[in-house]
Every structure is written in C-alpha cells, then in structure tokens.
Design an enzyme around this catalytic site. Structure first.
Site, PDB file in Angstrom:
ATOM      1  N   ASP B  61      43.593  46.575  38.260  1.00 56.57           N
ATOM      2  CA  ASP B  61      42.773  47.766  38.446  1.00 56.57           C
ATOM      3  C   ASP B  61      43.625  48.998  38.174  1.00 56.57           C
ATOM      4  O   ASP B  61      44.625  49.236  38.845  1.00 56.57           O
ATOM      5  CB  ASP B  61      42.265  47.775  39.890  1.00 56.57           C
ATOM      6  N   THR B  94      38.640  52.985  35.322  1.00 53.02           N
ATOM      7  CA  THR B  94      39.851  53.725  35.666  1.00 53.02           C
ATOM      8  C   THR B  94      40.939  53.513  34.629  1.00 53.02           C
ATOM      9  O   THR B  94      41.757  54.390  34.401  1.00 53.02           O
ATOM     10  CB  THR B  94      40.369  53.294  37.037  1.00 53.02           C
ATOM     11  N   THR B  95      40.960  52.327  34.013  1.00 54.64           N
ATOM     12  CA  THR B  95      41.957  52.089  32.979  1.00 54.64           C
ATOM     13  C   THR B  95      41.538  52.790  31.693  1.00 54.64           C
ATOM     14  O   THR B  95      42.351  53.462  31.065  1.00 54.64           O
ATOM     15  CB  THR B  95      42.116  50.589  32.713  1.00 54.64           C
ATOM     16  N   ASP B 387      34.811  47.506  42.622  1.00 55.31           N
ATOM     17  CA  ASP B 387      34.499  48.137  41.341  1.00 55.31           C
ATOM     18  C   ASP B 387      33.062  47.827  40.941  1.00 55.31           C
ATOM     19  O   ASP B 387      32.292  48.710  40.578  1.00 55.31           O
ATOM     20  CB  ASP B 387      35.430  47.619  40.241  1.00 55.31           C
TER      21      ASP B 387
END
Lengths: 535, 527
Positions: B61, B94-95, B387
C-alpha cells in the site's frame, strides 16, 4: 581599534572585551551592509510577478513550506545577519500595513541599495545619498497620486474589486482559479465591511482549510465553521433555528480559587456531598435549558456525567472550542460569552438559522457549520486543496487578496500594475532630477534607476528580454504620454495595463516606495558595525 | 570583500538549477521506490520500524510505505503528503498518484533541460489535465439506476482494487465481503460502522462477514452466556468506587469504626447505583470503564450480563448498532433509550472467545472477521480491505465507473495527444510530455508483471484509435484484452483524484526555484 589614551599616555579600553568583538567601520561597513541587503533582495527577485517562481522552505522541524509570498519566505528563512533582519522587518511591516506587495518592497529596497553602492564608490557621502533618495521618493509618491485613478464600486458592482484581487492572485499558485478566489475574497470583505465608515475588520473573516477535494471546491460560508464535533456521538447532526449558549465555564463542579478542603468524617456528610455533586450537574444543565438554549458551545470540557445529562435532556453541545472561535461565534450569532451559569439569561443567547455537522473523506473528520446567523457579518472562507502545503499557500494568497480588497474599500484609488506605475515614476523622477543642484541630483537619478529594476525583474521572470522590453515600454510611455504601459507578462499582446485589467492599490504602491526608502536610508546611515565575535 | 553570510550557521540554500535538480531527484526517487508495487503483479515491501521492537510491516500500500519513511528531501515530502491525502480522501490509488506525479516531473526535467521555462510547462500541464479530465468524463458509465448492474460494478471495482494486494488469491471472496459490508451502509461513508476483527489462525479464506456485531471481550464469570431478546444498556460510567468530583474533598476520620462506616456507605452507594442500573429492566450492561468485582457480582446475582472495558470505539459502535444511547447517569430509567438485539452469545473464533450480538435493530453495522496465517498477513489484509471499503463507499456516493487496466490512461493520453497537436507554441511540448507520463502507468503495470511493456503499450495505442475501444492490459494472459469482458473497473472518483492531485503536486514542485533549509533544531533544545 577603540583605544584611547589619557593625559599620561596610558591606554584605556572603551569597549568591553574589545579584542573579542569583530568590527567594521566606514565604507567597509556600508558595503558589507549593502551586500547583505542585496543578497536578501536577490532571493526574492525571482518570485516577483505572475511568472515568479516559488521557494521551498524547510523549517527546523522538517516541515516544508512552498510559497512565493515575500513576507512568509523571509520570516521562515532563519536569517542571522542584522541587515538582513532589517529587510525581513521591512517586508513584515508592508505585510501588516498593506498585506500585499511584500516581495516588491524588498526588491525595490535591494535595487536602491545597489544604486547607493555605485554612488558610494564615486565618493558621495551616504547622508547625501539618503537625502537624495528622500527627495526622489517624495516626487515618486506625488507622481503616483497624479496617475492614480479612482474607480467606483458598490455592493452591486464588485467587478473592479474582483479585477484588482485577481492581479494579486495571479502571481500565486492559485492562479488556476483566480477568478473564483478573487470573487470569494471580495464577497467576504464586502460582507464584513462597513461601507459608511469605510472600515473593514478582517478579524471577522475566518480562513479555515481542510486537505482533500479540489481547489475549486473552496467556498465562502456566511457563518462560522468550527473544526469540532458534537460532544456526544448521538446528538443530532443538524439543528435548525438554534439558540446558542456560549459558555466559558466547564460543566464541572466549581473549583473555588481559594484553597480549601472538604473533610468527610461521617457517613451523613459523605452522602450529602454525593447529593450535592449530582445537584451541581443537574442545575447546570437545567439552567441552560431554562433560558431556552438549544445548543451549548463551551470552551472547556464536560464531565462524562454532564455529557450524558446534556444528551439526555436533548441539549446538543460542543466542547473544547477555542477562544478565538468562540468570540467569532459570539459576534456572528449576536450572543454574549457567558462566564458563569448564574449569568445565563435568554437575551445572552446567540441565534443561528442552521447548525450542521459535515463529514469529509474516509477518515472521521467532521466539522461544524453554523450558518444563517443573526448577524451575518462574520464569514468563513473554507479552503480545500490537494495537500497541506497547497492549503497553507492558498490561505496566504487569500489573505493577500483580502487585504487588497480592504485597502480598496478604505481608499478607492488605483494605479496600474505590471510595472507601469514604477516606469511612470521613474520617468518623473528622472525628469525632476535635473532641477536639483548639488550631489543629490545623482542620488535622485539613482532612485529612478532603482525604480526601473522592478519592471526589469518582471520582464526577466516572464522570460522576456529585460533591457529591450523595458526600454520599449519606457519609450512608449513617453511617446504616447500614457502612464499605463507596463510589462506584458502573460503574453497577451498589449502593453496597456488598462486593457489587461491589471490594477494595484495606490496606497500599496506608495507604501512600498516610502518603506523601502526609509529602510535604505537607515542602512546607509550605519557606519560602524560592532558584533560579538563568534564563539 | 566577501558577501556576508545571511543565514544561520547550519542553514543551507540551493538555487536555480541545483534546487530544481534536488527536488526532481527527490521526487523521482520516491516515485521509483513505490513504482514496483503498482498493478496486480506489483511486489511488496518490508518496512522495519526504528522504534522499540523493530516491528516489521509487509505491505504494498503506497500510503503505508511512504508514511513510514523518514524523508529529508522537501520535494519528496510533497509527494508523501499527496499520497496521504489520497488515502484520506478516497482510500485507494495512493501508489498511482505518486507514480504519476513522479513521471510528470521526470518529463518536466527533460523539458527544463531543453530550455523551456517551468511556467510554460505548468500551463501546458494544466491544459492537459483539463483535457484528460474531460476525456474521462465523457467515457464514464453510471449504473446507479440499475441496482443489479451497480452491484456488479461494485464487485468489479472491489476485485480490481484487491487484485493488487495480498488478498488477490481470494479476491472474489473478499470482494463479496466488502460489497456486502458497504451495501449495508446504505450510502453513508461512515466506515466506522464496519468493524474489522483480526484473529490469527486459519487461512484467509476462512474470513467471513458477520451481520451482527462482535465484541472482542469475555463475559464475566457466573453470568449468563446466552441471552435472547437482550435489552442492552450502553454506559460510560465509573463502576469502581465513584470518585467525589467536588474539588478538595477528602476523607478524614479519627477511628477505625468510622472507616468501616464510610466503607459501608461507599458499598451502599455502589449497590444503589447497580440497583438503579438494574432498574432499567435490562439484561445486558456494557460499560466503557472497568467494572470492579463487587458490582460485577451484583450483576451476576441479578442475572445480568456485564461487560467491562469495551474501548471507546466499541462503545460508540455498539450504541450505533443496538440503537441505545450511551448513558452516564441512571436516575430516570424511563427516558433512557435502551439498545436491543435478538441474541447475545459467546462464540469461539480460533481459540478466543468473543461476544456476538446478532439481530440488531440497526442493520447498518457489520463485522468482518479476518483470519490468516500470521499477524503480518492480517495487517496487510486489513489495509487491503480498508482500501476496498473506502473505494466502494466513495463509489456508492459517486457511482461513475471507468474501466481499469490502463484503459483510462490510454483514453486520457489519446485526448491529450490530440490537444497537443492543436496547441500552438511551446506549451504543446509540455502537453505531449503529459501524455507520455500518462502512458507510463500502463507501462509500469506491464513491466511489473514481467511483460514486454513497449510492445504492449504500442499495441494498446493502436487499439485505442478505434472508437469505443475497451482495450487494456490483461496482466494474467500477458496480452491486450477487453477490459469490459474481463470485468476490470475502477472508480471515476479515484482516477480523478489521482489526476488532479498529481498534477497539482508536480506543478508545485516545478514552481520552486530555490530551497532554503533551516538549521535542524537541536535535540537538546527540545529536552
């Protein structure tokens, strides 16, 4: 060094531990000071104008600030040099007084120092230079008044105000939606402004930020937003027609200031004490209820028991609200801040049309909106943005825009931006210079050159040929006798700032010139720097 | 004469090219760091904390990785910040947001080197970002009206999100869990109502969704283990000795007998309190604070189930689930709202006993019990599921859906390319660069899966020149596939947030031409 001899030829020391102090005097001192001042100005020079760049500042704790607001850069720069500190002060006083043009003032001061250096090298006495600058600044300020224009605006016609705020915002990172931001700022200022008295209390505008969302989601709320939630999770999230009791006393048994002890030595006393305690809580809640409050906003915390009682009696409450926010709420709702339960009366309650809790994103962040207040003169600008730095920078930009709007309400004279005012002043000063006999003439010319450096920096930052552009604009101004020609930073195609709608406030510009001249005069007058040695 | 030093001793200042380089390098280093975790075949990272115990976290994550890094480079901090915000706002992507920002900066560096002013690049990027967003807006699918289809959309999104995580083996199972849980929320984004309990043991497949509520507590000894039609009082009150809250009160006695009297009075007080609580007609009492032995015994005598020390979240959730209010005073039993549920029983998961509330009044809450081989697996599963839940809850509100697998990036790139061709001036180079950065995402996804990225992306590009194409990268077979047929979807909200935040961050870093670092605060000062 500072060594003197008495009548017998014995030396005695004037400065304490003088061998440990470093000292600069005469021309060396002035040059060193000028170099320091210029170094500070050089840092800010690239931030000037709509195409100016930002600076990234890392604080001692590792927090990162990205800004192009001159005052903020200098404040966070951790400056050590005394003269540099003067420049920081300069930018700060512009910030306090006007709120905008904090970069320009430092750049101007730097340019003045640079010219002074040249004059010093020619052997002109610093005081003469200072006097010349003083004369020149007066000419420039007068000239500004000559080219200034008044413009009319009213609550219904805010367009000119918006245009001016847009000029301020166009140099910031928010320029993507400068139109929206400018409108928000102007509406906020007009909401709190007292147009009769021409007074604006900026304290009534609260700027609150929350990360997340887009910059476009930034909104103006006619009311107050508090970053708090209801004290009990099961209290209603939306209340209409609220009577607010604003308290600065905790929902706890009183704590007398005098030291005392309550001794319990019998069972009866123990029991009375218990009953008394319960009665306290009950009374407090009952008091609030009796005066007709439907929401309690408290500066302090509640005891669990009180919290439940409030919940139980259907009296929503918010706890741990900060003092400043409390005051704003009091102003907005027309309530009074009540320091003791005994003094709670119905007429001290604040009124609001709607209080609601709103949650954001995936975390449990909630905020409390207090809207439709009795006195709509307190507003909140609620900023959203991609990250923390963005929000902080937006806050600073909005602050600048608010100040500009306020200044316009105080004094509705404007001059045109894009360096046009500086060029016009420079021409006027240059022309006036010849009328002065004596050494000051040179200083006055120097001043005119220094004024040119602002449009020059603007052109440079916009990627134009600085000298070429400046001379073209200058000749255009003289030829057409049109003081509105400036640097075309945004590549619009015209040099006429009037057509581009680039305005700045007259007082802002005047203040810039006066403040910069003052500081430069001060720096020039220093001829001896004594500082404790490094240890 | 040397120029005087302006800044304090340890402070440093970097200017122009050097400053820009420092921020580019910092930002790209961060982007490269998380790059390998992107996509269904992305790899995980091991993070070891410097704190006590040197705890180890295994995750892919992006937000978690970046959160635990100690970073000195200011530009890198900007990227960490956007990933954190992305996590808070939409929970996923988020990445991607960091990788996209990194790619934008990488392209910008090239442009700056070929003497294009950063401001020109920024205005190009802005135009491109707008065009890209509009392209997405045109292609979104909204199935809100059709409940059946909407649910399948949600399933697809959950599966796509989970496929890049450790749960990918059982993604169908978990997607089902997540969708069920989110559908129960009925549109609220309050994820607190979904409780996740982690119990080591068993395998990930044994995880299940329980429609009731599970409290990780034991039932007091000698109290009923099973209650039907429970009436629950949720309380936050001291059940040890009640403190006297009046300031300055203290007990001072002069003989032993008085001590005994006071003690008796104290006991009496507690007994009265318990009596009052019992007087509510309840058969289950749950307190946030400790319950001492004495009151516990009294409760047991009255046949009431007493649960002590439920944490605050637990209490709030319980109140939410059972519909009771959190009480702290007990004087008027008639007006306190009690919570209700059909059945309270003790259940066993693995070796632990838990209390299970089922048939609650409010159907919103539910519990997901995660099982797994080790604590690390569970932690990662928790993050992945979080997530998925975030994305789903956001999608329920904003039900616009896109296809996944690099499809949105291709769509955007195509539109941006188009714009580049139409734009005169240097800006078009920046717009071109933007489209290249967008293409970098499918490239990285393919690279991470060990595929021939250049070949695949070129093929994709050709495919996308047809109108209404659904082609994306099918990582499983390693070829270009029809994303609609494969059921790979992403939420529009996430993609939009990625696009906008990444552009904003890149813009911010590009605008910087000077970095001033203050002297780090000395540690002694703080002590």
């Amino acid at each position: 060094m500072a060594l003197a001899f008495d009548e017998f030829g014995r030396p005695f020391i004037i400065l304490k531990e003088q061998e440990q102090k470093s000292r600069l005097r005469g021309l060396d001192a002035q040059k060193a000071n000028i170099a320091a001042g210029k170094a500070v100005a050089r840092i800010l020079r690239t931030s000037l104008g709509p195409k100016g760049m930002d600076k990234m500042l890392q604080s001692p704790d590792g927090d990162v600030t990205i800004t192009n607001d001159g005052a903020t850069i200098l404040e966070q720069m951790d400056v050590d040099n005394q003269i540099a500190k003067l420049m920081v002060e300069l930018s700060r006083s512009q910030d306090y007084e006007i709120g905008d043009g904090t970069t320009g003032v430092v750049v101007l001061a730097g340019a003045l120092l640079e010219q002074a250096e040249k004059l010093l090298e020619r052997g002109i006495h610093p005081i003469r230079i200072a006097e010349g600058y003083e004369l020149a600044s007066r000419i420039a300020v007068e000239n500004l008044e000559g080219i200034a224009q008044k413009f009319e605006f009213g609550p219904s016609n805010i367009e000119p105000l918006v245009q001016t705020c847009m000029t301020t915002l166009s140099s910031k990172i928010v320029n993507r939606c400068k139109r929206d931001m400018a409108e928000i700022a102007v509406k906020a200022v007009l909401a709190v402004a007292d147009l009769e008295r021409k007074d604006v209390n900026l304290d009534l505008i609260k700027v609150e930020g929350k990360v997340g969302g887009k910059l476009e989601d930034t909104e103006l709320v006619y009311g107050i937003i508090v970053d708090k939630d209801m004290s009990h999770p099961q209290m209603p999230k939306r209340i209409e027609d609220v009577n607010i009791a604003i308290l600065t006393c905790p929902f706890e048994p009183p704590k007398p200031k005098t030291k005392h002890k309550v001794d319990i030595d019998t069972v009866e006393k123990f029991q009375t004490l218990r009953l008394q305690e319960q009665k306290y809580f009950d009374d407090m809640v009952q008091k609030c209820k009796d005066v007709g409050a439907t929401l309690v906003i408290c500066q302090w915390g509640f005891d669990d028991e009180a919290n439940h009682l409030l919940m139980h009696r259907n009296l929503p409450a918010v706890r741990w609200v900060g003092g400043v926010e409390l005051e704003l709420i009091a102003i907005a709702t027309g309530g009074r801040i009540v320091p003791r339960f005994q003094e709670l009366t119905p007429d001290k309650l604040g009124k609001a049309g709607l209080v609601r809790e709103k949650s954001f994103g995936t975390t449990k962040d909630r905020m409390l909106y207090i809207e439709h207040c009795a006195n709509s003169r307190a507003v909140t600008i609620f900023i959203r943005g991609g990250n923390k730095m963005m929000i902080e920078e937006t806050k600073r930009s909005i602050h600048d825009a608010l100040c500009v709007a306020r200044n316009l309400i105080l004094n509705n004279s404007i001059v045109y931006g894009g360096g046009s005012a500086e060029i016009a002043c420079s021409i006027a000063v240059e022309a006036a210079a010849d009328r002065y006999p004596g050494v000051e003439q040179y200083a006055i010319r120097g001043f005119a050159d220094a004024l040119d450096s602002i449009p020059m920096a603007l052109a440079e930052n916009s990627g134009l040929q600085p000298i070429e552009t400046l001379s073209a604009v200058k000749s255009e101004q003289i030829k057409e006798n049109n003081p509105f020609c400036g640097i075309d930073c945004n590549d619009v195609g015209t040099n006429n700032m009037r057509e581009q709608n680039v305005f700045e406030t007259l007082i802002g510009k005047q203040q810039q010139i006066l403040l910069a001249t003052q500081v430069v005069k001060m720096i020039l007058k220093i001829d001896d720097v004594i500082s404790p040695a490094e240890y | 004469m040397a120029v005087e030093k302006i800044l304090k001793d340890d402070a440093s200042e970097e200017k122009g090219e050097r400053a820009r380089m420092a921020s580019f390098i910092g930002a790209m280093a961060i982007a490269d760091l998380v790059k390998t975790t992107l996509g269904p075949k992305g790899m995980d990272k091991i993070l070891q904390s410097t704190g006590r115990g040197q705890q180890v976290t295994v995750t892919n994550d992006g937000a978690t990785i970046l959160k635990s890094l100690h970073i000195d480079n200011p530009a890198a901090k900007v990227l960490v910040d956007i990933s954190k915000v992305q996590d808070d706002e939409v929970g996923d992507g988020t990445t991607s947001v960091v990788v996209l920002a990194g790619e934008l900066l990488r392209e910008a560096e090239k442009l700056v080197n070929s003497k294009i002013h950063p401001m020109t690049i920024i205005s190009g990027y802005r135009m491109a970002a707008d065009a890209a967003r509009n392209a997405l807006l045109q292609k979104v699918v909204d199935n809100k009206e059709d409940a059946e289809k909407f649910r399948s959309d949600l399933m697809k999104i959950a599966m796509t999100t989970l496929s890049s995580k450790i749960l990918s083996q059982d993604k169908e199972h978990f997607a089902q869990l997540a969708v069920d849980a989110v559908m129960r929320l009925k549109g609220s984004t309050n994820l607190e109502a979904i409780q996740i309990i982690k119990k080591p043991g068993g395998s990930l497949k044994d995880s299940f969704l329980d429609e009731g509520f599970i409290l990780d507590k034991k039932i007091g000894i000698g109290q009923p283990k099973r209650i039907e039609n429970a009436k629950i009082l949720v309380a936050n009150t001291a059940m040890d000795t009640d403190k006297v809250k009046i300031y300055g009160a203290r007990v001072r006695v002069d003989s032993m007998s008085k001590v005994a009297e006071i003690e008796a009075a104290e006991k009496q007080k507690m007994r009265e309190k318990v009596q009052k609580i019992i007087g509510h007609g309840i058969n289950c009492f749950i307190n946030r604070q400790l319950i001492y032995n004495f009151p516990e015994e009294l409760f047991a005598d009255a046949g009431i189930l007493a649960i002590e020390h439920a944490d605050f979240d637990g209490i709030e959730r319980l109140a939410l689930v059972t519909g009771g209010e959190i009480a702290s005073t007990f004087d008027n039993p008639e007006s306190v709202k009690l919570g209700h549920c059909k059945l309270i029983e003790e259940i066993m998961i693995g070796e632990d006993k838990l209390i299970h509330f089922s048939g609650c009044e409010m159907g919103q809450a539910c519990t997901i019990v995660l099982r797994g081989a080790s604590q690390h697996v569970l932690d990662e599963a928790d993050r992945s599921l979080h997530d998925a839940l975030c994305v789903l809850s956001q999608t329920v509100n904003d039900s616009r859906v896109l296809l996944g697998g690099g499809w949105p990036e291709m769509i955007m790139a195509k539109e941006v390319d188009e714009l580049a061709r139409k734009t005169p001036g240097k800006k078009s180079l920046a717009i071109d660069a933007f489209s290249r950065s967008l293409l970098a995402i499918p490239t990285i996804i393919a690279d991470n899966a060990g595929l021939d990225s250049a070949e695949l992306v070129a093929q994709l590009r050709a495919e996308h020149h047809r109108e209404g194409c659904n082609a994306g990268i099918d990582v499983i077979t390693g070829s270009v596939g029809d994303m609609a047929a494969l059921g790979i979807s992403e939420s529009f909200k996430v993609k939009q947030a990625v696009l906008l935040s990444a552009t904003e961050a890149a813009e911010m870093i590009l605008r910087v031409d000077e970095i001033i670092t203050c002297a780090p605060r000395r540690r002694e000062d703080r002590m």
